[in-house]
Design a protein around this motif. Sequence first.
Motif, PDB file in Angstrom:
ATOM      1  N   ALA A 209       9.827  -1.161   4.656  1.00  0.00           N
ATOM      2  CA  ALA A 209       8.618  -0.540   4.102  1.00  0.00           C
ATOM      3  C   ALA A 209       9.009   0.713   3.316  1.00  0.00           C
ATOM      4  CB  ALA A 209       7.645  -0.189   5.222  1.00  0.00           C
ATOM      5  N   LEU A 210       8.942   0.607   1.970  1.00  0.00           N
ATOM      6  CA  LEU A 210       9.329   1.742   1.117  1.00  0.00           C
ATOM      7  C   LEU A 210       8.217   2.775   1.033  1.00  0.00           C
ATOM      8  CD1 LEU A 210      10.993  -0.326  -1.750  1.00  0.00           C
ATOM      9  CD2 LEU A 210      12.108   0.769   0.194  1.00  0.00           C
ATOM     10  N   SER A 211       6.971   2.286   0.972  1.00  0.00           N
ATOM     11  CA  SER A 211       5.829   3.207   0.937  1.00  0.00           C
ATOM     12  C   SER A 211       4.635   2.545   1.590  1.00  0.00           C
ATOM     13  CB  SER A 211       5.489   3.607  -0.518  1.00  0.00           C
ATOM     14  OG  SER A 211       5.003   2.473  -1.230  1.00  0.00           O
ATOM     15  N   VAL A 212       3.780   3.370   2.197  1.00  0.00           N
ATOM     16  CA  VAL A 212       2.560   2.885   2.846  1.00  0.00           C
ATOM     17  C   VAL A 212       1.438   3.832   2.470  1.00  0.00           C
ATOM     18  CG1 VAL A 212       1.419   2.384   5.026  1.00  0.00           C
ATOM     19  CG2 VAL A 212       3.865   1.898   4.778  1.00  0.00           C
TER      20      VAL A 212
ATOM     21  N   GLN B 153       4.539  -1.215  -0.105  1.00  0.00           N
ATOM     22  CA  GLN B 153       5.580  -1.698  -0.992  1.00  0.00           C
ATOM     23  C   GLN B 153       6.796  -1.977  -0.127  1.00  0.00           C
ATOM     24  OE1 GLN B 153       4.909  -2.357  -4.181  1.00  0.00           O
ATOM     25  NE2 GLN B 153       2.828  -1.559  -3.808  1.00  0.00           N
ATOM     26  N   VAL B 154       7.209  -3.252  -0.094  1.00  0.00           N
ATOM     27  CA  VAL B 154       8.209  -3.682   0.871  1.00  0.00           C
ATOM     28  C   VAL B 154       9.412  -4.278   0.166  1.00  0.00           C
ATOM     29  CG1 VAL B 154       8.641  -5.139   2.881  1.00  0.00           C
ATOM     30  CG2 VAL B 154       6.352  -4.189   2.507  1.00  0.00           C
TER      31      VAL B 154
ATOM     32  N   PRO C 139      10.360  -4.602  -5.307  1.00  0.00           N
ATOM     33  CA  PRO C 139       9.610  -4.587  -4.039  1.00  0.00           C
ATOM     34  C   PRO C 139       8.397  -5.517  -4.125  1.00  0.00           C
ATOM     35  CG  PRO C 139      10.087  -2.352  -4.787  1.00  0.00           C
ATOM     36  CD  PRO C 139      10.425  -3.261  -5.929  1.00  0.00           C
ATOM     37  N   SER C 140       7.952  -5.975  -3.007  1.00  0.00           N
ATOM     38  CA  SER C 140       6.797  -6.865  -2.925  1.00  0.00           C
ATOM     39  C   SER C 140       5.641  -6.104  -2.292  1.00  0.00           C
ATOM     40  CB  SER C 140       7.139  -8.091  -2.089  1.00  0.00           C
ATOM     41  OG  SER C 140       6.056  -8.985  -2.039  1.00  0.00           O
TER      42      SER C 140
ATOM     43  N   ILE D  91       2.018   0.870  11.292  1.00  0.00           N
ATOM     44  CA  ILE D  91       2.955   0.707  10.184  1.00  0.00           C
ATOM     45  C   ILE D  91       3.176   2.048   9.494  1.00  0.00           C
ATOM     46  CG2 ILE D  91       1.186   0.113   8.454  1.00  0.00           C
ATOM     47  CD1 ILE D  91       3.289  -1.963   7.386  1.00  0.00           C
ATOM     48  N   ALA D  92       4.443   2.292   9.069  1.00  0.00           N
ATOM     49  CA  ALA D  92       4.781   3.558   8.418  1.00  0.00           C
ATOM     50  C   ALA D  92       5.932   3.325   7.468  1.00  0.00           C
ATOM     51  CB  ALA D  92       5.145   4.610   9.457  1.00  0.00           C
ATOM     52  N   ALA D  93       6.044   4.183   6.492  1.00  0.00           N
ATOM     53  CA  ALA D  93       7.132   4.090   5.516  1.00  0.00           C
ATOM     54  C   ALA D  93       8.463   4.302   6.230  1.00  0.00           C
ATOM     55  CB  ALA D  93       6.930   5.127   4.411  1.00  0.00           C
TER      56      ALA D  93
END
Length: 805
Positions: A51-54, A67-68, A75-76, A85-87
């Motif tokens: 998880a790059l960003s949440v 953005q995963v 990223p998807s 869930i967290a970055a």
Amino acid sequence: MNVSYKWLSEYLNLDSITPEELAEKLSRTGIEVEDVTIPQEGLKKIVVGHALSVVDHPDSDHLHICQVDIGEEEPSQIVCGAPNIAAGQKIIVALPGSRITGNKKIKKSKMRGEVSNGMVCSLEELGYSDKVIPKKYADGIYVLPEDAVPGEEVFSYLAMDDAILDLSVTANRADALSMRGVAHEVAAVYDLEPSFKEVVLTEDSTDKVEDYMSVSVEDTTDAPIYTIRVIKDIKVKESPMWLQTKLMNAGIRPLNNIVDITNYILLEYGQPLHAFDYDQLNSKEILVRRAKENEELVTLDEEERTLTSNNIVITDGQKPVALAGVMGGLDSHITDDTVTVALEAALFEPISVRKTAKELNLRSESSSRFEKGINLATLQQASEHAAALMAELGEGTVVSGVASVDTAEVKDSVVKTTLGKINRSLGTAISAEEIEKIFHQLGFGVTISNEEVTVVVPPRRWDIHIEADLIEEVARIYGYDRLPSTLPTTESLPGGLTTKQRLVRHTRRFLEDAGLAQAISYVLTTPEKASRFMMRESDMTQLEMPMSEERSTLRMNLISGLLDDVQYNLSHNNQHAALYETGRVFYKDPTQTLPIEEEHLAGVITGSLGEKDWQGEGEEVDFYVLKGILGELMTTYGLVGEVEYQQDTNRSDMHPGRTATILLNGEEIGFIGQIHPVTAKELDINETYAFELNLDAIVQAEKEATVYRGIPKYPGMTRDVALLVDDTVTNQQIVDVILEKGGKYLKHVRLFDLYQGEHIAPGKKSMAYTLAYLNPEATLQEEEVTKAFEEVKEAIVTQLNAEIR
């Protein structure tokens, strides 16, 4: 017992053995494998994501746009609703086109206007049960370790590519309730050598356990071994991935590193352990004792338990802090703030542990192992291994020494047999060399000298004590499928029924011809039903471990079971029931070990024996209907002795005015009568009549030889007589007088009418009889019959104060 194939492979080289082959081989050698499951089966395209960003979804108060990194160039974007869930997290991602549990296909979709290229998965969506998902992740997604590589399949990280063998372990093979025990079994089956990693325990020599804890046991029969180790300066945190996956595949929920280690050791060694928060113990003295009556303890499941003297408890010197062998106490359990652990490893008395678990309805993995037995030889090794792991995974230090009480002697057992006995029992011709090899495969010491086989059995196989156990081990490893199929050699005997079998079969045919149907009731019943309708005083025979309270006591009568059948019929709108049963009842003599078994016959009737049809209503049954059936049955037995019926007012569950004791030669063999109205109301049945006989007494009684005669050539005569007698005069008294005075040609007396009521004086009753006369050698003369009949009437008037009507 769930056994991990990969974990087993750490001890044995299984490269050439598939999980399916292993399961089949184990089942054929005595430990049944019910199923083999591979957790990843049915799942595909499920990978590691980073998880790059949440960020929060603009149109939702609980969704997040993530953005995963899934190992591709770009990223998807995935929309996720998990609260945790967290970055920066490594997460489980189901790609578009993937399959999750339940064969559900994941597609690219939109959620509140935002594109979602797949799904972030929880463990439940991969097929894990709620019971094994770590508590930290129970309401959200599972977070993978930091070294997980984005884009790789997650199955190897979660050990879902493992094969899980579900073993059905019988009570006598409790050694297989551990991974090491199963490893020894597989090694024996495949002639392999198990290898167990040596545990190195490093202790802090500057700190001694005596400064922390002392241990005492009030009665060493309750706890022959009790030890405590102390591990200080630990950090309670999440367990590493390898430990969590091993526990989850075994069906155990990971909690934290300390508790997980105790469960891991339970699975590996079969040795239950318990970890106390040292600082929550009110004193530094551990006392193992029996609980005081009504003493209380709040267990780990947050239930307050009221204890009895059946329970062994661990105390801090004053109050209980754990139920020995079953469950720990809530006040001293491991928490996130724990810094010092007191680690218990012990042996507790099995029967007390079982009684405690049953009494409190508190079965646990620990109690089941203590009940069946544990390997004393690895008790200290298991404790050392757990302490070393706690020091490693909890970053703590093991205090030197062990506080202990140890009165148990750990030694090998020696069991002997002979080559001839083994081969005779199995029908084989196994050589001494092959038998020696089999015992070596099992890891036993063996010496064969002059046909005698002496086997040294290690403590890990505490189920082997006698010669038959050795023969079973040879059969298992040699292969049941290799044993020859042979018929027993015996003399040919002509078939035939015993006297008892013939009488029972005759009884069944007669009663079925009379309109009764056979019933078969449970031998086990409740204490209340077992003690009703008893024909003699007896203690009850009760099971130590009944399946239920409804099936806890051996019956001492048959009528209770038949009345249950009557109640069942009535509840299903069948108002007419006529049933009988033959079977054993069980009396208990305090001077004998085993109960006394006695064959009985019982019958019940209610409603009508006849069917309602165009000719009218069926006649309701009464005492005399059942007595008539029973009387005719007794006649067919051909008993030499006299059968009598005497009024009985002392049976609590029978009507005092409509019950009779049945005597044979003056000895009681049964009773007949109406079920007491109070009892009938309690059982929710209608007016019901019943009888019960000691069939063994009838079998043993002297009987007349069966003589077949031709049909009489000459006609007989009958005479009817109606009598007015006191209502205290019984039918048996009248019949006795008639038979005494009836003369040599009187063959049969039958009561055909009984009347009380209008036109009959109070305290009186009218009874009418038919007397049948027959001379088998000549035609009867009217004068002969008349003279005999007049003598009968005169005797009845004189002896019974009767009035001829």
